[in-house]
Motif scaffolding. Sequence first.
Motif, PDB file in Angstrom:
ATOM      1  N   GLU A 124      -3.042   6.658   2.204  1.00 16.83           N
ATOM      2  CA  GLU A 124      -3.953   6.394   3.329  1.00 16.83           C
ATOM      3  C   GLU A 124      -4.040   7.611   4.249  1.00 16.83           C
ATOM      4  OE1 GLU A 124      -5.804   3.871   2.922  1.00 16.83           O
ATOM      5  OE2 GLU A 124      -4.533   3.400   1.196  1.00 16.83           O
ATOM      6  N   LEU A 125      -2.909   8.274   4.452  1.00 20.83           N
ATOM      7  CA  LEU A 125      -2.897   9.498   5.256  1.00 20.83           C
ATOM      8  C   LEU A 125      -3.698  10.599   4.545  1.00 20.83           C
ATOM      9  CD1 LEU A 125      -1.780  11.014   7.759  1.00 20.83           C
ATOM     10  CD2 LEU A 125       0.250  11.572   6.397  1.00 20.83           C
ATOM     11  N   ALA A 126      -3.483  10.733   3.227  1.00 23.65           N
ATOM     12  CA  ALA A 126      -4.180  11.758   2.442  1.00 23.65           C
ATOM     13  C   ALA A 126      -5.687  11.528   2.460  1.00 23.65           C
ATOM     14  CB  ALA A 126      -3.664  11.755   1.003  1.00 23.65           C
ATOM     15  N   ARG A 127      -6.087  10.264   2.378  1.00 27.73           N
ATOM     16  CA  ARG A 127      -7.514   9.934   2.370  1.00 27.73           C
ATOM     17  C   ARG A 127      -8.171  10.365   3.687  1.00 27.73           C
ATOM     18  NH1 ARG A 127      -9.231   6.036  -0.835  1.00 27.73           N
ATOM     19  NH2 ARG A 127      -7.293   4.858  -0.777  1.00 27.73           N
ATOM     20  N   ALA A 128      -7.527  10.040   4.787  1.00 27.34           N
ATOM     21  CA  ALA A 128      -8.081  10.385   6.097  1.00 27.34           C
ATOM     22  C   ALA A 128      -8.042  11.902   6.320  1.00 27.34           C
ATOM     23  CB  ALA A 128      -7.298   9.666   7.199  1.00 27.34           C
ATOM     24  N   PHE A 129      -6.981  12.532   5.853  1.00 25.30           N
ATOM     25  CA  PHE A 129      -6.840  13.987   5.996  1.00 25.30           C
ATOM     26  C   PHE A 129      -7.908  14.711   5.172  1.00 25.30           C
ATOM     27  CE2 PHE A 129      -4.791  17.972   4.454  1.00 25.30           C
ATOM     28  CZ  PHE A 129      -4.708  18.627   5.666  1.00 25.30           C
ATOM     29  N   ALA A 130      -8.133  14.249   3.944  1.00 30.34           N
ATOM     30  CA  ALA A 130      -9.132  14.864   3.069  1.00 30.34           C
ATOM     31  C   ALA A 130     -10.513  14.814   3.738  1.00 30.34           C
ATOM     32  CB  ALA A 130      -9.164  14.154   1.720  1.00 30.34           C
ATOM     33  N   PHE A 140       0.864  -1.188   0.000  1.00 30.30           N
ATOM     34  CA  PHE A 140       0.000   0.000   0.000  1.00 30.30           C
ATOM     35  C   PHE A 140       0.898   1.235   0.000  1.00 30.30           C
ATOM     36  CE2 PHE A 140       1.211  -0.663   4.315  1.00 30.30           C
ATOM     37  CZ  PHE A 140       1.290   0.597   4.873  1.00 30.30           C
ATOM     38  N   ASN A 141       0.279   2.377  -0.267  1.00 25.78           N
ATOM     39  CA  ASN A 141       1.010   3.646  -0.202  1.00 25.78           C
ATOM     40  C   ASN A 141       0.551   4.377   1.055  1.00 25.78           C
ATOM     41  OD1 ASN A 141       1.993   6.216  -0.437  1.00 25.78           O
ATOM     42  ND2 ASN A 141       1.133   6.627  -2.449  1.00 25.78           N
ATOM     43  N   GLN A 142       1.435   4.478   2.039  1.00 28.49           N
ATOM     44  CA  GLN A 142       1.037   5.066   3.320  1.00 28.49           C
ATOM     45  C   GLN A 142       0.613   6.527   3.159  1.00 28.49           C
ATOM     46  OE1 GLN A 142       4.165   4.711   2.465  1.00 28.49           O
ATOM     47  NE2 GLN A 142       5.063   6.716   2.873  1.00 28.49           N
TER      48      GLN A 142
END
Length: 218
Positions: A123-129, A118-120
């Motif tokens: 996953e961070l960007a998704r949660a941040f968005a 996966f690309n961490q």
Amino acid sequence: MCLFCAAAGTRHGVCAACLADLVRLPAEVCPRCAQASPFAQICGRCLRQPPAFDVLHAALLYDYPLDGVIQAFKYGKRLDLAGSLAFLLAELAPPAIVQPDLVVAVPLADARRMERGFNQSLELARAFAGRINAPLNSTLCERIRNTPPQARLNQRQRRHNVSHAFRVKHRVDGLCVAIVDDVATSGATLSELALSLKKQGAKRVEAWVLARVFYSKT
Ligand SMILES: [Zn+2]
Ligand SMILES: [Zn+2]
């Protein structure tokens, strides 16, 4: 449960005591790249060679115990940490100057994503968005060149290493784009992706990182 001390009953996965203990950036940082800079002036590097992003928002310094948590997130497949780390990013980084029209992650090369699974950053960007109520675009940017890890390179080598590493697949005319990554050191990777976005018409690019590494002058 607190991701740092395992205390129970925390709302965002970080207890108040651990939140207070995390190592913040000093007050005097470059307003452009968030590197330490006396009197919070634009730093020498940004004056000599301004990065392609308009501003870098950093939540914390890359230091204990955050470093271990980021390592676990990245290499230990601890995807469950994404929500708490996005909370820290949204809560502790200086706020957006312009609300982004879309959020992107720094893409990994396919080979590295396969290896890690996966690309961490994604996953961070998704949660941040989700936290800042901006849409994530997970397919706009891709890495077209697999670049060696930056760790042992100096500033100039880092810039060269990532040049033309990214492709932005379609026009983003007039849009404000937020780029999200876990850690920034030289900022060269973020700057290169910002450059690719601006070549496709982005009006403004703000970079967001959970942790800033302060580097020595080169
Ligand atoms: Zn705690
Ligand atoms: Zn700077």
